[in-house]
Design a protein around this motif. Sequence first.
Motif, PDB file in Angstrom:
ATOM      1  N   VAL A   1     -12.056   3.317   3.139  1.00  0.00           N
ATOM      2  CA  VAL A   1     -12.567   1.991   2.796  1.00  0.00           C
ATOM      3  C   VAL A   1     -13.597   1.546   3.826  1.00  0.00           C
ATOM      4  O   VAL A   1     -14.600   0.905   3.491  1.00  0.00           O
ATOM      5  CB  VAL A   1     -11.412   0.971   2.700  1.00  0.00           C
ATOM      6  N   GLY A   2     -13.361   1.901   5.089  1.00  0.00           N
ATOM      7  CA  GLY A   2     -14.292   1.523   6.135  1.00  0.00           C
ATOM      8  C   GLY A   2     -15.664   2.134   5.965  1.00  0.00           C
ATOM      9  O   GLY A   2     -16.669   1.576   6.442  1.00  0.00           O
ATOM     10  N   LEU A   3     -15.751   3.272   5.293  1.00  0.00           N
ATOM     11  CA  LEU A   3     -17.053   3.909   5.084  1.00  0.00           C
ATOM     12  C   LEU A   3     -17.955   3.086   4.170  1.00  0.00           C
ATOM     13  O   LEU A   3     -19.167   3.315   4.130  1.00  0.00           O
ATOM     14  CB  LEU A   3     -16.859   5.311   4.499  1.00  0.00           C
ATOM     15  N   MET A   4     -17.374   2.142   3.428  1.00  0.00           N
ATOM     16  CA  MET A   4     -18.202   1.285   2.569  1.00  0.00           C
ATOM     17  C   MET A   4     -19.078   0.331   3.363  1.00  0.00           C
ATOM     18  O   MET A   4     -19.984  -0.290   2.811  1.00  0.00           O
ATOM     19  CB  MET A   4     -17.320   0.483   1.607  1.00  0.00           C
ATOM     20  N   ASN A   5     -18.805   0.184   4.658  1.00  0.00           N
ATOM     21  CA  ASN A   5     -19.593  -0.737   5.469  1.00  0.00           C
ATOM     22  C   ASN A   5     -21.058  -0.335   5.563  1.00  0.00           C
ATOM     23  O   ASN A   5     -21.902  -1.154   5.931  1.00  0.00           O
ATOM     24  CB  ASN A   5     -19.004  -0.816   6.883  1.00  0.00           C
TER      25      ASN A   5
ATOM     26  N   ILE B   1       0.823  -1.202   0.000  1.00  0.00           N
ATOM     27  CA  ILE B   1       0.000   0.000   0.000  1.00  0.00           C
ATOM     28  C   ILE B   1       0.859   1.255   0.000  1.00  0.00           C
ATOM     29  O   ILE B   1       0.530   2.250  -0.661  1.00  0.00           O
ATOM     30  CB  ILE B   1      -0.935  -0.003   1.232  1.00  0.00           C
ATOM     31  N   ILE B   2       1.997   1.224   0.691  1.00  0.00           N
ATOM     32  CA  ILE B   2       2.774   2.441   0.954  1.00  0.00           C
ATOM     33  C   ILE B   2       3.819   2.726  -0.114  1.00  0.00           C
ATOM     34  O   ILE B   2       3.921   3.852  -0.621  1.00  0.00           O
ATOM     35  CB  ILE B   2       3.453   2.326   2.336  1.00  0.00           C
ATOM     36  N   VAL B   3       4.621   1.715  -0.482  1.00  0.00           N
ATOM     37  CA  VAL B   3       5.831   1.948  -1.284  1.00  0.00           C
ATOM     38  C   VAL B   3       5.570   2.667  -2.613  1.00  0.00           C
ATOM     39  O   VAL B   3       6.326   3.579  -2.979  1.00  0.00           O
ATOM     40  CB  VAL B   3       6.574   0.610  -1.513  1.00  0.00           C
ATOM     41  N   PRO B   4       4.529   2.325  -3.384  1.00  0.00           N
ATOM     42  CA  PRO B   4       4.360   3.010  -4.681  1.00  0.00           C
ATOM     43  C   PRO B   4       4.110   4.508  -4.576  1.00  0.00           C
ATOM     44  O   PRO B   4       4.237   5.219  -5.576  1.00  0.00           O
ATOM     45  CB  PRO B   4       3.137   2.296  -5.293  1.00  0.00           C
ATOM     46  N   TRP B   5       3.794   5.021  -3.382  1.00  0.00           N
ATOM     47  CA  TRP B   5       3.449   6.433  -3.253  1.00  0.00           C
ATOM     48  C   TRP B   5       4.357   7.154  -2.271  1.00  0.00           C
ATOM     49  O   TRP B   5       3.952   8.108  -1.614  1.00  0.00           O
ATOM     50  CB  TRP B   5       1.980   6.564  -2.805  1.00  0.00           C
TER      51      TRP B   5
ATOM     52  N   LEU C   1      -9.008   4.076  -3.766  1.00  0.00           N
ATOM     53  CA  LEU C   1      -8.972   3.079  -4.833  1.00  0.00           C
ATOM     54  C   LEU C   1      -7.792   2.135  -4.689  1.00  0.00           C
ATOM     55  O   LEU C   1      -7.940   0.915  -4.852  1.00  0.00           O
ATOM     56  CB  LEU C   1      -8.946   3.781  -6.190  1.00  0.00           C
ATOM     57  N   TRP C   2      -6.596   2.646  -4.390  1.00  0.00           N
ATOM     58  CA  TRP C   2      -5.409   1.804  -4.330  1.00  0.00           C
ATOM     59  C   TRP C   2      -5.511   0.801  -3.182  1.00  0.00           C
ATOM     60  O   TRP C   2      -5.129  -0.365  -3.328  1.00  0.00           O
ATOM     61  CB  TRP C   2      -4.160   2.657  -4.178  1.00  0.00           C
ATOM     62  N   VAL C   3      -6.050   1.227  -2.052  1.00  0.00           N
ATOM     63  CA  VAL C   3      -6.197   0.310  -0.917  1.00  0.00           C
ATOM     64  C   VAL C   3      -7.171  -0.813  -1.269  1.00  0.00           C
ATOM     65  O   VAL C   3      -6.946  -1.978  -0.923  1.00  0.00           O
ATOM     66  CB  VAL C   3      -6.673   1.071   0.332  1.00  0.00           C
ATOM     67  N   VAL C   4      -8.249  -0.477  -1.956  1.00  0.00           N
ATOM     68  CA  VAL C   4      -9.227  -1.495  -2.359  1.00  0.00           C
ATOM     69  C   VAL C   4      -8.594  -2.484  -3.335  1.00  0.00           C
ATOM     70  O   VAL C   4      -8.840  -3.696  -3.266  1.00  0.00           O
ATOM     71  CB  VAL C   4     -10.466  -0.825  -2.993  1.00  0.00           C
ATOM     72  N   VAL C   5      -7.752  -1.988  -4.245  1.00  0.00           N
ATOM     73  CA  VAL C   5      -7.137  -2.854  -5.260  1.00  0.00           C
ATOM     74  C   VAL C   5      -6.110  -3.797  -4.641  1.00  0.00           C
ATOM     75  O   VAL C   5      -6.052  -4.986  -4.979  1.00  0.00           O
ATOM     76  CB  VAL C   5      -6.484  -1.989  -6.362  1.00  0.00           C
ATOM     77  N   VAL C   6      -5.295  -3.285  -3.722  1.00  0.00           N
ATOM     78  CA  VAL C   6      -4.161  -4.060  -3.208  1.00  0.00           C
ATOM     79  C   VAL C   6      -4.548  -4.951  -2.034  1.00  0.00           C
ATOM     80  O   VAL C   6      -4.044  -6.070  -1.905  1.00  0.00           O
ATOM     81  CB  VAL C   6      -3.015  -3.106  -2.793  1.00  0.00           C
TER      82      VAL C   6
END
Length: 268
Positions: free
Chosen positions: A220-224, A136-140, A204-209
């Motif tokens: 992402v937690g707000l999707m609950n 999650i972290i390294v690409p950014w 988006l990136w967190v959901v993908v990875v």
Amino acid sequence: MRKLFIYAALIVVTLFVLGPFIWMLSTSLKPADEVLTATPMLWPHPVEWSNYAAAWRSAPFSRYFLNSLFISGVETAFDLTLGAMAAYAFARLEFAGKRPLFLALLATLMVPGELLLIPNYITVAKLHWMSTYQGIIVPWLVSVFTIFLMRQFFLSMPSEIFEAAELDGLHPVRTLFQIVMPLTKPVWITAGLIKFIGSWNSFLWVVVVSNSQSLDTVPVGLMNFTSDVGTEYNQLMAAATFCMVPLAIVFLIGQRYFIEGITRSGIR
């Protein structure tokens, strides 16, 4: 009359900007049967403060907050450190290909972030970093905008400061962190605020990875609150409100430096 017109225009713009936040707060305090009514009501009757407690209990938000703080903090720290070193090199050091390389970096600002999802995903997958913090972290870890912002700020500093440091025999790295950094606090705080807020809001990136709930962040937690049978808008707005509080606090603390950093860097 001119000042009156200016202030009137500013009030209208302010109300336009604050409108969604006011409606979010209002919806977060409404009972479920008042959220989607034929005649929308601004003030809830009655006020349901229990929506906040119910929203907090509906998902492990304490874990989401810790994940968001950790990911945003690490990304911001690396971005400021590496970005400042690159910006100092482009602003004050001479090396072959300096101008073409900087122009190539600026050109990447025109590439939409969504276009990088596939190559980043392939890279993370081949490194076996799926559903990990490093994935999650390294690409950014580095932002071209941070490099550009700091470079503009460093260029505005008097050359005598760097000449004096060079005469004293300071290494460029020591010059950057011991002399330049204390004198450029506004741009560091500005770049840090922009990076932290962008990382905090990353969805988006967190959901993908990530395929693990233990790595989910606040957005992402707000999707609950959204499911196949509908959305609980009152609890969703309550969760969005307390998820926005850390960003508001961070911005209010660094607001003065943020404005100074933007204006002094030449970005108007």
